[in-house]
Design a protein around this motif. Structure first.
Motif, short mmCIF file in Angstrom:
data_model
loop_
_atom_site.label_atom_id
_atom_site.label_comp_id
_atom_site.label_asym_id
_atom_site.label_seq_id
_atom_site.Cartn_x
_atom_site.Cartn_y
_atom_site.Cartn_z
N GLY A 8 0.77 -1.03 -0.11
CA GLY A 8 0.12 -0.13 0.66
C GLY A 8 1.35 1.13 -0.48
N SER A 45 0.41 -3.54 3.42
CA SER A 45 2.64 -3.20 3.85
C SER A 45 2.66 -1.80 3.49
CB SER A 45 2.78 -4.39 3.23
OG SER A 45 4.55 -4.46 3.40
N ARG A 49 8.00 4.71 5.52
CA ARG A 49 8.19 6.45 4.94
C ARG A 49 8.18 7.57 6.55
NH1 ARG A 49 10.75 3.61 2.55
NH2 ARG A 49 11.52 3.21 0.31
N PHE A 65 10.30 -5.81 3.32
CA PHE A 65 10.84 -6.59 3.68
C PHE A 65 12.17 -7.48 3.56
CE2 PHE A 65 6.78 -6.00 1.66
CZ PHE A 65 5.13 -7.13 2.21
N GLY A 66 12.91 -6.82 2.35
CA GLY A 66 14.43 -7.16 2.47
C GLY A 66 14.30 -7.75 0.88
N HIS A 88 2.67 3.47 -5.04
CA HIS A 88 2.77 4.17 -5.62
C HIS A 88 2.84 4.28 -7.39
CE1 HIS A 88 3.93 8.59 -7.12
NE2 HIS A 88 3.09 9.14 -6.61
N MET A 94 9.74 -1.51 -5.52
CA MET A 94 8.71 -2.44 -4.72
C MET A 94 8.11 -3.46 -5.96
SD MET A 94 7.90 -3.31 -1.76
CE MET A 94 8.01 -5.09 -2.07
N LYS A 211 5.05 14.65 -10.72
CA LYS A 211 5.59 13.52 -11.05
C LYS A 211 4.42 13.48 -11.70
CE LYS A 211 8.69 11.83 -7.91
NZ LYS A 211 8.42 10.51 -7.18
#
Ligand code: NAP
Length: 263
Positions: A8, A45, A49, A65-66, A88, A94, A211
């Motif tokens: 998310g 999740s 930030r 998560f790594g 986003h 991600m 953006k």
């Protein structure tokens, strides 16, 4: 119970969690009759930030998560049946990790990505490929007062532009490196047209950098720029991930989930 993981950090991610947990499609309060998808375990999740994020309904986990391997382990350990990448449109890493992890674990994946904006008559957009290209456009242009509406990350590429004064708006304060001449407004969308008009006027803005995020929450800055005849240096969005089904709306994501979990 089937387990859905939503990546998310967006309005759509929150709306989707809300819709899944209430059992009702967005904009309605009624659970569709005979719906076989529910009940669901829904986990959202967040990257972590923002210090005080707007939390989605239901279970929330926070932090990376790594990498793709870490996400794959999480999907296995938590027996995830469907993964929805609602991050986003510019969260490229991600999104790439989600595609890799889902393929590795054979977990169905949907990219939920709202449409970009697109110029309308009266807009003066200068499309560029990246934030670095936006910085180059500013260095080459005549502008001296920039509304950098791209958030607080990625400011380093604008740091060398000494002759320009920047206005940055973000939820949490920006961290260096950032431009020497910097005004900061701490605020969280959605924003209004009146508010955006006032912001451009107050800071004497002569160019906006944005953006192509899409969505209604931050669109009024574009209308305000149009009205004032101010150009917008518009950073094009990254390509959608290849080979991954994409939905443009929460309703589309609900439909995908219904098909995926019942198919
Ligand atoms: P990014 O560059 O694509 O991702 C960098 C790393 O942050 C990922 O590799 C992952 O770490 C972690 N991460 C990102 N999103 C995550 C999530 N939802 N849950 C857990 N970990 C996550 O991401 P970004 O552009 O910095 O965006 C971070 C978050 O802010 C996302 O949730 C995004 O939806 C939201 N956001 C981004 C923007 C933007 O302009 N980029 C604007 C508004 C909101 P690991 O590799 O350790 O898993």
């Amino acid at each position: 119970m089937r387990h859905v993981l939503i990546l998310g950090g967006t309005t759509e991610g929150r709306s989707l969690a809300e819709a899944l947990l209430s059992g009702a499609p967005p904009g309605t309060s009624e659970r569709p009759e005979g719906d076989v998808v529910y009940p669901l375990q829904v986990t959202s999740s967040l990257a972590g930030r923002v210090a005080q994020p707007v939390l989605p309904a239901g279970e929330v986990r926070v932090g990376g998560f790594g990498g793709a391997d870490g996400l794959a382990s999480w999907l296995r350990e938590h027996h995830v049946d469907a993964l929805i990448d609602a991050t986003h449109p510019f969260a490229e890493t991600m999104t790439a990790n989600a595609a890799l992890a889902a393929a590795t674990c054979h977990v169905p994946l949907l990219r939920l990505r709202r449409p970009g904006w697109g110029p309308v008559p009266g807009d003066d957009w200068r499309p560029v490929a990246s934030l670095a290209a936006a910085a180059e456009a500013l260095a080459a242009g005549p502008w001296r007062r920039v509304f950098l509406s791209t958030g607080r990350t990625g400011l380093a590429v604008f740091a060398p532009l000494d002759g320009i004064r920047f206005l940055v708006r973000s939820v949490d304060p920006p961290e260096p490196p950032f431009p020497r001449q910097l005004d900061t407004v701490l605020d969280r969308g959605p924003f209004t047209l009146d508010g955006e008009r006032e912001l451009l006027r107050l800071y004497g803005i002569d160019v906006v950098v944005s953006k192509d995020s899409g969505g209604a929450a931050t669109a009024p800055k574009l209308a305000a720029a149009r009205e004032a005849g101010i150009p917008v240096v518009m950073v094009r969005r990254p390509a959608a991930p290849e080979g991954v089904e994409t939905a443009a709306s929460v309703a589309g994501a609900l439909d995908w989930l219904r098909r995926t979990l019942t198919g």
